[in-house]
Design an enzyme around this catalytic site. Structure first.
Site, PDB file in Angstrom:
ATOM      1  CE  LYS A 170     -70.018 -45.486  26.512  1.00 44.33           C
ATOM      2  NZ  LYS A 170     -69.954 -45.312  25.029  1.00 44.33           N
ATOM      3  N   GLY A 201     -74.655 -46.414  23.401  1.00 45.19           N
ATOM      4  CA  GLY A 201     -74.989 -45.022  23.643  1.00 45.19           C
ATOM      5  C   GLY A 201     -73.751 -44.163  23.809  1.00 45.19           C
ATOM      6  N   PRO A 204     -71.709 -39.282  27.803  1.00 44.45           N
ATOM      7  CG  PRO A 204     -71.499 -37.099  27.014  1.00 44.45           C
ATOM      8  CD  PRO A 204     -71.289 -38.521  26.606  1.00 44.45           C
ATOM      9  N   GLY A 207     -72.677 -43.797  29.496  1.00 44.06           N
ATOM     10  CA  GLY A 207     -71.485 -44.003  30.309  1.00 44.06           C
ATOM     11  C   GLY A 207     -71.639 -43.433  31.711  1.00 44.06           C
ATOM     12  CD  GLU A 245     -54.835 -47.741  28.221  1.00 43.03           C
ATOM     13  OE1 GLU A 245     -53.850 -46.972  28.191  1.00 43.03           O
ATOM     14  OE2 GLU A 245     -55.554 -47.952  27.250  1.00 43.03           O
ATOM     15  CB  CYS A 279     -53.197 -45.231  24.678  1.00 44.84           C
ATOM     16  SG  CYS A 279     -53.292 -47.008  24.938  1.00 44.84           S
ATOM     17  CD  GLU A 378     -53.143 -39.655  23.899  1.00 43.55           C
ATOM     18  OE1 GLU A 378     -52.818 -40.848  23.861  1.00 43.55           O
ATOM     19  OE2 GLU A 378     -54.106 -39.228  24.572  1.00 43.55           O
TER      20      GLU A 378
END
Length: 471
Positions: A170, A201, A204, A207, A245, A279, A378
């Site tokens: 995905k 897609g 929610p 995934g 991750e 990240c 973050e």
């Protein structure tokens, strides 16, 4: 405009059962450049069943065959590198001079690194009279990130293929276009039908359907802590393995004997990669209290050298963030820090001058304590906070005073001293004196930064199971 109304299942592009599409917006122009199918659970079911049917044959292919496929895929992606770079500039906003290396070339290198690492994996070892085998974990649901759309696909699907797993992919709905190219390349490289499948897609809808599907054995996500927590929750219902991750709030620790101007400039540039949407960015800059004023001056000077603007302009060094939602989120963090009384050195929540459209954020630097929210949360934008410390013990304590543990940096004149400090920092990766990341070494974090490792040999091993045969 590009329209992708199909999904990739069992080696063929077929119509999605979706009745709706997702727009893909260029963050520099705010224009819709593509639409993709808003996939459904029915689409996922087709893809997962195809991956499960292909698993036995693919998982038993010789290591040499899988290695050759990875190298062919790398060559095919390299042949399309210019188009891939242009696509990622259009859907993410990474400046083109940076995207060529950080996005496209790095993804190609990742595939070659997996191919190289295949010979280093201990596929079988003997323990006394027993034989321990490393076998593919099964069907992998790969839920990819938007900030490095091609690399995220490669790090998950490439490692899975190397391990002998089949994949339901995905791509991120914000930046899905390079995922389609990867699926095309998989076929061109000679992968059997069903080994790689793609359903576009939302998280929610698609995934979660992937994580919950009974034919999926393992879920791998790169995303937010909230998304990772949700994947763990859903995967726990059937005790699926997960690889996560997630986020980071990484510290760049500069000792009193370090080359402070070089260290501060390098840290700012690291934190502002991809408009701060990385990240592992070094977004907390830890400096000796006695050199705080000097560090602040260097930081402001460094930030003022950034060229903000059109990511297609080779002179641009800071592009937009990925979406209007992301822009308002980052600006909200900046405004809250100001409201909290954290000292603003440069930047701010206002739009950059001269940019009437596009999701741009002013590069921003604060100076304040590690207890400030801007030092703990973050931001995922071009925002850094400079934090003073009193001595080495205090600096290590501040570096570890975070719910995250993904990356870090240490600068010191004595490299051995720096390595000693690095050993005490609870993160998955530490760079000493700005040393470049070794892309064959593991990438991943402690604490809320996730579970598992990506890149190189360790990345492949995350998709393997142990089997012990006695007698």
């Amino acid at each position: 405009m590009i329209e992708h109304r199909q999904i990739y299942v069992n080696g063929k592009w077929i119509d999605s059962t979706a009745t709706d599409v997702i727009p893909v917006v260029n963050p520099a122009t705010e224009e819709t450049i593509a639409t993709v199918a808003r996939g459904t659970a029915e689409d996922v079911d087709l893809a997962a069943r195809a991956a499960a049917a292909a698993f036995d044959e693919w998982s038993r292919t010789p290591v040499q065959v899988r290695t050759a496929v990875l190298r062919r895929m790398a060559r095919l992606l390299e042949a399309r590198s210019d188009d891939l770079t242009d696509t990622m500039v259009a859907e993410v906003g990474t400046p083109i001079t940076i995207a060529r290396n950080s996005q496209t070339a790095s993804a190609i290198a990742d595939l070659n690194n997996f191919a190289d690492a295949m010979a280093d994996v201990r596929w079988e070892e003997r323990i006394d009279e027993s034989v321990v085998h490393r076998e593919a974990a099964g069907v992998v649901g790969a839920l990819c990130a938007w900030n490095g759309p091609l690399r995220s696909v490669v790090l998950k699907a490439g490692a899975s293929l190397a391990a002998g797993c089949t994949v339901v992919l995905k791509p991120a709905e914000v930046a899905p276009l390079t995922g389609y190219v990867f699926a095309e390349v998989a076929t061109e490289a000679g992968l059997p039908d069903g080994v790689v499948n793609l359903v576009s897609g939302t998280g929610p809808e698609v995934g979660e359907a992937i994580v919950l599907h009974p034919a999926v054995d393992m879920a791998s996500l790169t995303g937010s802590v909230r998304a990772g927590s949700r994947v763990m929750e859903l995967a726990s219902r059937s005790v699926k393995r997960v690889a996560l991750e997630l986020g980071g709030k990484s510290a760049n620790l500069i000792c009193e004997d370090a080359d402070l101007p070089a260290a501060v400039a390098s840290g700012i540039e690291d934190a502002f990669r991809n408009a701060g949407q990385v990240c592992g960015g070094l977004t907390r800059l830890l400096v000796p209290r006695s050199r705080l004023a000097e560090a602040e001056d260097v930081a402001v000077t460094t930030v003022e050298r950034f060229v903000i603007g059109d990511p297609l302009d080779p002179a641009t060094t800071l592009g937009p963030v990925v979406s209007g939602v992301q822009r308002e989120r980052v600006r909200g963090h900046i405004q809250r820090a100001i409201d909290d009384g954290v000292r603003l050195l440069t930047g701010g929540p206002e739009a950059p001058e001269g940019l009437d459209r596009g999701y741009y954020v002013r590069p921003t630097v604060f100076s304040g304590p590690n207890s400030a929210r801007i030092a703990q949360e973050e931001v995922f934008g071009p925002v850094v906070i400079i934090i003073p410390f009193t001595d080495e013990e205090d600096a290590i304590s501040i570096a570890n005073d975070s719910q995250y543990g993904l990356a870090g940096g240490v600068w010191a004149a004595d490299r051995e001293r720096a390595r000693g400090i690095a050993r005490k920092i609870r993160t998955g990766r530490v760079r000493i004196n700005g040393t470049a990341i070794n892309m064959k070494a593991p990438h991943g974090g402690f604490k809320l930064s996730g579970i598992g490792r990506e890149m190189g040999k360790a990345g492949i091993e995350d998709y393997l199971e142990y089997k012990a045969v006695h007698g």
